[in-house]
Design an enzyme around this catalytic site. Sequence first.
Site, PDB file in Angstrom:
ATOM      1  N   GLU A 283       0.777  -1.225   0.084  1.00 19.98           N
ATOM      2  CA  GLU A 283      -0.037   0.131   0.039  1.00 19.98           C
ATOM      3  C   GLU A 283       0.906   1.334   0.046  1.00 19.98           C
ATOM      4  OE1 GLU A 283      -3.498   0.015  -0.342  1.00 19.98           O
ATOM      5  OE2 GLU A 283      -3.143  -2.111  -0.593  1.00 19.98           O
ATOM      6  N   TRP A 286       1.922   1.665  -3.543  1.00 21.48           N
ATOM      7  CA  TRP A 286       0.578   2.357  -4.381  1.00 21.48           C
ATOM      8  C   TRP A 286       0.817   3.692  -4.208  1.00 21.48           C
ATOM      9  CZ3 TRP A 286      -2.131   0.726  -8.219  1.00 21.48           C
ATOM     10  CH2 TRP A 286      -3.075   1.515  -8.812  1.00 21.48           C
ATOM     11  N   TRP A 314     -20.251  10.976 -20.740  1.00 26.39           N
ATOM     12  CA  TRP A 314     -20.494  11.257 -19.430  1.00 26.39           C
ATOM     13  C   TRP A 314     -21.888  12.198 -19.271  1.00 26.39           C
ATOM     14  CZ3 TRP A 314     -17.589   8.599 -16.417  1.00 26.39           C
ATOM     15  CH2 TRP A 314     -16.361   8.520 -16.589  1.00 26.39           C
ATOM     16  N   ASN A 349     -10.811   2.753   2.594  1.00 23.58           N
ATOM     17  CA  ASN A 349     -10.177   2.346   1.160  1.00 23.58           C
ATOM     18  C   ASN A 349     -11.196   1.566   0.451  1.00 23.58           C
ATOM     19  OD1 ASN A 349      -8.102   2.736  -0.595  1.00 23.58           O
ATOM     20  ND2 ASN A 349      -8.055   0.903  -0.782  1.00 23.58           N
ATOM     21  N   TRP A 390      -8.837   7.462  -8.781  1.00 25.44           N
ATOM     22  CA  TRP A 390     -10.168   8.077  -9.729  1.00 25.44           C
ATOM     23  C   TRP A 390     -10.115   7.371 -11.030  1.00 25.44           C
ATOM     24  CZ3 TRP A 390     -15.222   9.117  -8.380  1.00 25.44           C
ATOM     25  CH2 TRP A 390     -15.402   9.300  -7.180  1.00 25.44           C
TER      26      TRP A 390
END
Length: 483
Positions: A283, A286, A314, A349, A390
Amino acid sequence: MTGRPIIVWFRDDLRLSDHPALHAAAAGCAPVICLYVLDEQSAPSGPPAARPLGGAARWWLAQSLRALGADVRSAGAALTLRKGAAADVIAGMAGEVDAQAVFWNEIAQAPHLAVADRVAAALEKIDVSSERFPGDLLAAPTAIRNKENRALRVFTPFWKRVQALGDPPKPLPAPNKLAGIAGVASDTVENWQLEPTRPDWAGGLRETWKPGEQAAQARLKTFLDGIKGYATDRDRPDREGTSRLSPHLRFGEISPRQVWHAARFAAAEHPRLAADIDKFLSELGWREFCRHLLFDVPDLATRNLQPNFDDFPWKQDGRALRAWQRGQTGYPIVDAGMRELWHSGVMHNRVRMVVASFLVKHLLIDWRAGEAWFWDTLVDADAGSNPANWQWVAGCGADAAPYFRVFNPILQGEKFDPEGDYVRRWVPELAGLPNKLIHQPWQATPLELAAAGVELGKTYPPIIDHKAGRERALKAYAVIRAR
């Protein structure tokens, strides 16, 4: 201690230990001036300007500066606060105190590098030397490149490359003593109005967090002492299974190599914990991956890494976006996460992935709208991790989730919050429902709803059917895949 002082420019490194620039300055015989600059003016040409902090991060910064100020005073000096364009402020102070040099830890992000270059140039004009030190990452972005000399876009080979470099340098100790100088003017944290007042929405943040280096070190120790089971518990929002170190890392109250070495020491002391610690370090990896990506892609928060998503259809739906922001979607695990975020400035998370998937896939709302909301409401809003995560969920980023992965919020809730404790905490209007219904209250009978005090369509309205939302998302993704 006499002589011309050295200024140490603090940035996203609000700590005394493992602070290379401070360590180097304190090792000499000169007085040290600890300086933090609130720079909301620098807008370097070329790369995007550093993003202004969101509301929750500004609150954290205020508390962190107070904690750092107290630590610097305990060491014998003072933390000086100034506001303005960094090059102007730092060069001005260097002339004001007749500084011999300015030291700082580098931040490997284009906007910060550009600002640092301006600072160095301004100092050179007045014959003041400057020196930069690495201190933000486990490995320099330039140390891990592909054949095209770009950052790696897939996490697993990236992390293997980082690990192959071996242990990063051992953390540096905090200076035993700092010699400051008197009479240096300073702003106050209160002058900067970083904290909300009218209204004061930070009550939940104060209840949840204690910023500062000492709190970060205590949090790391507590976490590592109880890390057994982390590899599975980290996915359970109903348990205290995560490190909760992310905002401390974001503001540099603790360094990644301090975390690395503490974790490796724990693994050596307790070999049975190796699997949990390896997962935890991945982690940290990351975070490193996202930072290296940001080094190559400074506009990560606004540009799709995969250009075929530039034509994605969108939807513009302000009503649905507001329902999502307020935790009023009618999907309990989604609403629990969004309400946890608003109250505490953080979200588990696993739930972050679920709520992000819901926004971009069920509601077909541009990932950038979600990223912007998180940037404003997260205390750990990180310029690398936030947009990279995202884009990962949306399917347009590095090492992205497959376009067809649409998290089912019902199944996610049932799997990772099986007793409904997380939902009951953050969506109390559903607290009376039995476990089997708490993640899909629309399946309850009228009698069960009445007994729980739930009135669908009034106290709890779903805004979209999961199956319909998933099918709509897959159709939209098929459009860009056909191009």
